[in-house]
Design a protein around this motif. Structure first.
Motif, PDB file in Angstrom:
ATOM      1  N   ILE A  11       0.829  -1.205   0.000  1.00  0.00           N
ATOM      2  CA  ILE A  11       0.000   0.000   0.000  1.00  0.00           C
ATOM      3  C   ILE A  11       0.863   1.255   0.000  1.00  0.00           C
ATOM      4  O   ILE A  11       0.366   2.363  -0.175  1.00  0.00           O
ATOM      5  CB  ILE A  11      -0.954   0.053   1.196  1.00  0.00           C
ATOM      6  CG1 ILE A  11      -0.187   0.070   2.526  1.00  0.00           C
ATOM      7  CG2 ILE A  11      -1.933  -1.099   1.150  1.00  0.00           C
ATOM      8  CD1 ILE A  11      -1.040   0.469   3.712  1.00  0.00           C
ATOM      9  N   GLY A  12       2.152   1.080   0.219  1.00  0.00           N
ATOM     10  CA  GLY A  12       3.086   2.184   0.244  1.00  0.00           C
ATOM     11  C   GLY A  12       4.476   1.658   0.519  1.00  0.00           C
ATOM     12  O   GLY A  12       4.652   0.478   0.840  1.00  0.00           O
ATOM     13  N   ALA A  13       5.463   2.530   0.392  1.00  0.00           N
ATOM     14  CA  ALA A  13       6.848   2.113   0.591  1.00  0.00           C
ATOM     15  C   ALA A  13       7.667   3.271   1.119  1.00  0.00           C
ATOM     16  O   ALA A  13       7.276   4.444   1.017  1.00  0.00           O
ATOM     17  CB  ALA A  13       7.437   1.590  -0.722  1.00  0.00           C
ATOM     18  N   SER A  14       8.814   2.928   1.683  1.00  0.00           N
ATOM     19  CA  SER A  14       9.773   3.929   2.155  1.00  0.00           C
ATOM     20  C   SER A  14      11.176   3.470   1.803  1.00  0.00           C
ATOM     21  O   SER A  14      11.467   2.271   1.796  1.00  0.00           O
ATOM     22  CB  SER A  14       9.629   4.144   3.672  1.00  0.00           C
ATOM     23  OG  SER A  14       9.457   2.915   4.363  1.00  0.00           O
ATOM     24  N   VAL A  15      12.038   4.443   1.509  1.00  0.00           N
ATOM     25  CA  VAL A  15      13.427   4.181   1.113  1.00  0.00           C
ATOM     26  C   VAL A  15      14.317   5.011   2.017  1.00  0.00           C
ATOM     27  O   VAL A  15      14.138   6.238   2.126  1.00  0.00           O
ATOM     28  CB  VAL A  15      13.656   4.561  -0.363  1.00  0.00           C
ATOM     29  CG1 VAL A  15      15.104   4.296  -0.768  1.00  0.00           C
ATOM     30  CG2 VAL A  15      12.690   3.804  -1.277  1.00  0.00           C
ATOM     31  N   THR A  16      15.284   4.368   2.670  1.00  0.00           N
ATOM     32  CA  THR A  16      16.011   5.056   3.734  1.00  0.00           C
ATOM     33  C   THR A  16      17.511   4.749   3.732  1.00  0.00           C
ATOM     34  O   THR A  16      17.978   3.830   3.103  1.00  0.00           O
ATOM     35  CB  THR A  16      15.443   4.661   5.117  1.00  0.00           C
ATOM     36  OG1 THR A  16      15.492   3.238   5.265  1.00  0.00           O
ATOM     37  CG2 THR A  16      14.004   5.123   5.266  1.00  0.00           C
ATOM     38  N   VAL A  17      18.229   5.581   4.499  1.00  0.00           N
ATOM     39  CA  VAL A  17      19.606   5.439   4.963  1.00  0.00           C
ATOM     40  C   VAL A  17      20.676   5.746   3.919  1.00  0.00           C
ATOM     41  O   VAL A  17      21.855   5.680   4.211  1.00  0.00           O
ATOM     42  CB  VAL A  17      19.837   4.064   5.651  1.00  0.00           C
ATOM     43  CG1 VAL A  17      21.280   3.762   5.948  1.00  0.00           C
ATOM     44  CG2 VAL A  17      19.100   4.028   6.972  1.00  0.00           C
ATOM     45  N   PHE A  18      20.321   6.165   2.731  1.00  0.00           N
ATOM     46  CA  PHE A  18      21.329   6.673   1.811  1.00  0.00           C
ATOM     47  C   PHE A  18      21.932   7.956   2.393  1.00  0.00           C
ATOM     48  O   PHE A  18      21.217   8.815   2.915  1.00  0.00           O
ATOM     49  CB  PHE A  18      20.701   6.945   0.441  1.00  0.00           C
ATOM     50  CG  PHE A  18      21.613   7.649  -0.510  1.00  0.00           C
ATOM     51  CD1 PHE A  18      22.784   7.045  -0.946  1.00  0.00           C
ATOM     52  CD2 PHE A  18      21.319   8.928  -0.961  1.00  0.00           C
ATOM     53  CE1 PHE A  18      23.654   7.704  -1.807  1.00  0.00           C
ATOM     54  CE2 PHE A  18      22.170   9.585  -1.831  1.00  0.00           C
ATOM     55  CZ  PHE A  18      23.336   8.975  -2.247  1.00  0.00           C
ATOM     56  N   ASP A  19      23.264   8.087   2.323  1.00  0.00           N
ATOM     57  CA  ASP A  19      23.965   9.238   2.907  1.00  0.00           C
ATOM     58  C   ASP A  19      24.751   9.977   1.830  1.00  0.00           C
ATOM     59  O   ASP A  19      25.841   9.545   1.428  1.00  0.00           O
ATOM     60  CB  ASP A  19      24.910   8.769   4.012  1.00  0.00           C
ATOM     61  CG  ASP A  19      25.531   9.924   4.785  1.00  0.00           C
ATOM     62  OD1 ASP A  19      25.538  11.054   4.274  1.00  0.00           O
ATOM     63  OD2 ASP A  19      26.033   9.683   5.909  1.00  0.00           O
ATOM     64  N   PRO A  20      24.247  11.107   1.335  1.00  0.00           N
ATOM     65  CA  PRO A  20      24.952  11.850   0.287  1.00  0.00           C
ATOM     66  C   PRO A  20      26.321  12.373   0.694  1.00  0.00           C
ATOM     67  O   PRO A  20      27.155  12.645  -0.186  1.00  0.00           O
ATOM     68  CB  PRO A  20      24.003  13.014  -0.012  1.00  0.00           C
ATOM     69  CG  PRO A  20      22.666  12.537   0.432  1.00  0.00           C
ATOM     70  CD  PRO A  20      22.944  11.686   1.635  1.00  0.00           C
ATOM     71  N   ASP A  21      26.583  12.510   1.994  1.00  0.00           N
ATOM     72  CA  ASP A  21      27.921  12.953   2.413  1.00  0.00           C
ATOM     73  C   ASP A  21      28.991  11.946   2.010  1.00  0.00           C
ATOM     74  O   ASP A  21      30.177  12.300   1.924  1.00  0.00           O
ATOM     75  CB  ASP A  21      27.967  13.143   3.930  1.00  0.00           C
ATOM     76  CG  ASP A  21      27.283  14.414   4.389  1.00  0.00           C
ATOM     77  OD1 ASP A  21      26.906  15.230   3.526  1.00  0.00           O
ATOM     78  OD2 ASP A  21      27.119  14.598   5.618  1.00  0.00           O
ATOM     79  N   LEU A  22      28.589  10.700   1.778  1.00  0.00           N
ATOM     80  CA  LEU A  22      29.519   9.643   1.379  1.00  0.00           C
ATOM     81  C   LEU A  22      29.475   9.399  -0.138  1.00  0.00           C
ATOM     82  O   LEU A  22      29.978   8.386  -0.611  1.00  0.00           O
ATOM     83  CB  LEU A  22      29.177   8.353   2.139  1.00  0.00           C
ATOM     84  CG  LEU A  22      29.152   8.486   3.662  1.00  0.00           C
ATOM     85  CD1 LEU A  22      28.691   7.180   4.307  1.00  0.00           C
ATOM     86  CD2 LEU A  22      30.517   8.896   4.194  1.00  0.00           C
ATOM     87  N   ASP A  23      28.896  10.327  -0.862  1.00  0.00           N
ATOM     88  CA  ASP A  23      28.703  10.196  -2.311  1.00  0.00           C
ATOM     89  C   ASP A  23      29.050  11.515  -3.002  1.00  0.00           C
ATOM     90  O   ASP A  23      28.191  12.177  -3.579  1.00  0.00           O
ATOM     91  CB  ASP A  23      27.240   9.818  -2.576  1.00  0.00           C
ATOM     92  CG  ASP A  23      26.917   9.599  -4.038  1.00  0.00           C
ATOM     93  OD1 ASP A  23      27.828   9.214  -4.805  1.00  0.00           O
ATOM     94  OD2 ASP A  23      25.750   9.806  -4.418  1.00  0.00           O
ATOM     95  N   PRO A  24      30.321  11.916  -2.961  1.00  0.00           N
ATOM     96  CA  PRO A  24      30.674  13.262  -3.427  1.00  0.00           C
ATOM     97  C   PRO A  24      30.407  13.522  -4.900  1.00  0.00           C
ATOM     98  O   PRO A  24      30.160  14.672  -5.285  1.00  0.00           O
ATOM     99  CB  PRO A  24      32.173  13.367  -3.109  1.00  0.00           C
ATOM    100  CG  PRO A  24      32.645  11.963  -2.962  1.00  0.00           C
ATOM    101  CD  PRO A  24      31.487  11.196  -2.415  1.00  0.00           C
ATOM    102  N   ASP A  25      30.453  12.498  -5.746  1.00  0.00           N
ATOM    103  CA  ASP A  25      30.220  12.750  -7.170  1.00  0.00           C
ATOM    104  C   ASP A  25      28.823  12.344  -7.635  1.00  0.00           C
ATOM    105  O   ASP A  25      28.508  12.456  -8.829  1.00  0.00           O
ATOM    106  CB  ASP A  25      31.285  12.070  -8.028  1.00  0.00           C
ATOM    107  CG  ASP A  25      31.276  10.547  -7.938  1.00  0.00           C
ATOM    108  OD1 ASP A  25      30.370   9.990  -7.269  1.00  0.00           O
ATOM    109  OD2 ASP A  25      32.168   9.909  -8.520  1.00  0.00           O
ATOM    110  N   GLY A  26      27.968  11.875  -6.723  1.00  0.00           N
ATOM    111  CA  GLY A  26      26.584  11.589  -7.052  1.00  0.00           C
ATOM    112  C   GLY A  26      26.326  10.255  -7.720  1.00  0.00           C
ATOM    113  O   GLY A  26      25.179   9.946  -8.070  1.00  0.00           O
ATOM    114  N   ARG A  27      27.331   9.410  -7.857  1.00  0.00           N
ATOM    115  CA  ARG A  27      27.128   8.147  -8.576  1.00  0.00           C
ATOM    116  C   ARG A  27      26.174   7.212  -7.845  1.00  0.00           C
ATOM    117  O   ARG A  27      25.391   6.492  -8.459  1.00  0.00           O
ATOM    118  CB  ARG A  27      28.462   7.450  -8.826  1.00  0.00           C
ATOM    119  CG  ARG A  27      29.111   6.847  -7.585  1.00  0.00           C
ATOM    120  CD  ARG A  27      30.402   6.133  -7.913  1.00  0.00           C
ATOM    121  NE  ARG A  27      31.449   7.086  -8.299  1.00  0.00           N
ATOM    122  CZ  ARG A  27      32.670   6.725  -8.660  1.00  0.00           C
ATOM    123  NH1 ARG A  27      32.998   5.434  -8.699  1.00  0.00           N
ATOM    124  NH2 ARG A  27      33.570   7.634  -8.980  1.00  0.00           N
TER     125      ARG A  27
END
Length: 303
Positions: free
Chosen positions: A262-278
């Motif tokens: 009925i719904g979903a959630s996506v969590t815990v990605f940390d952009p501070d550890l992804d400097p080039d956005g890959r």
């Protein structure tokens, strides 16, 4: 219609270093920049706005015994997220919460408990089953969210507004922990179904989905923590571990689980550890490809 809710919070995480702040609250906007929101909206989804988390405080020196980090702000965010989810569900739409850390499961649980409860499918590289009954180290809900969701935590987080447990343990499925997870045996004895990452890799996605539906039914909530991916594929999380799924395996699994949700959630990605956005682009591809059929078994027309 899928309704995207941005839930930028880091309140449930431990600080990466003493006095520092986790970066997971930046995830919704990093994923927006990577195209996740636009790609969904191009196919008919709606933007249902933002539910901001409060200010993160490294409160280890001041927090009272029997409390988790940032407890007051965390519970406030849970209530406000629950209110937003209620409005989306009342409109007949299918919410997709983009976190933030997995403390968002508290607000999701509150909203669903108010509606009479649902099953839960918890896809995560850890069982998140630490609680006061098995550990003296309780402090961070992001490692304790599943235990709290089934009523095993302190009442302040596990029984918000007298609604706990938010999910019936017998209707909860966990998928994705590593073999050395210290709480997997207890989770297996408490929840309706527990499948390790190794088992999920070995079994066909259709088989995993059939087993999941037998326990959770359909109309469950689907919670995805991106650390279910192997650390070599997704290092931009607070606790990366080897032995996880690869991108194609996770996408295939989500594509089969999403229609029954009925719904979903996506969590815990940390952009501070992804400097080039890959890694933001990788998460975007997995989420868009894996969740485009979200809610279809409930009669929603395709995006």
């Amino acid at each position: 219609m899928i309704a995207l809710i941005s839930a930028p919070t880091n309140l449930g995480l431990r600080p990466p270093q003493r006095g520092s702040v986790p970066g997971s609250d930046k995830a919704p906007e990093a994923l927006r920049e990577a195209g996740l929101f636009q790609r969904f909206m191009n196919e008919g989804a709606a933007d249902a706005g933002v539910v901001l988390g409060g200010r993160y405080v490294d409160d280890d020196d001041t927090r009272a015994d029997g409390q988790v980090r940032n407890q007051t702000a965390l519970v406030d965010h849970a209530r406000r997220l629950a209110a937003r989810l209620t409005s989306v569900l009342d409109a007949g739409d299918v919410p997709l919460v983009i976190g933030g850390d997995c403390s968002v499961l508290l607000g999701i649980g509150v909203a669903l408990a108010r509606r009479g409860g649902t099953g839960l499918v918890h896809v995560d590289g850890h069982t998140d089953f630490r609680h006061p009954g098995n550990s003296d180290a309780c402090a961070s809900i992001a490692g304790e969210d599943l235990a709290a969701a089934v009523g095993l935590h302190w009442p302040a987080v596990g029984d918000i507004d007298g609604l706990g447990p938010y999910f019936d343990p017998g209707r909860v499925v966990h998928i994705g922990h590593r073999q050395d997870d210290e709480h997997s045996a207890e989770a297996r004895g408490t929840l309706g179904l527990v499948i390790s990452a190794a088992q999920a890799i070995e079994r066909a996605p259709d088989d995993v989905t059939a087993a999941t539906h037998a326990v959770a039914g359909t109309g469950y909530w689907l919670q995805i923590d991106v650390d279910v991916l192997d650390a070599s594929i997704m290092p931009a999380v607070d606790s990366p571990d080897p032995g996880g799924l690869d991108a194609s395996q996770l996408t295939a699994l989500l594509a089969r689980l999403a229609p029954g949700a009925i719904g979903a959630s996506v969590t815990v990605f940390d952009p501070d550890l992804d400097p080039d956005g890959r890694y933001a682009r990788l998460v975007t591809d997995i989420v868009v490809d894996g969740l485009s059929g979200l809610g279809l078994l409930r009669g929603r027309t395709p995006m």
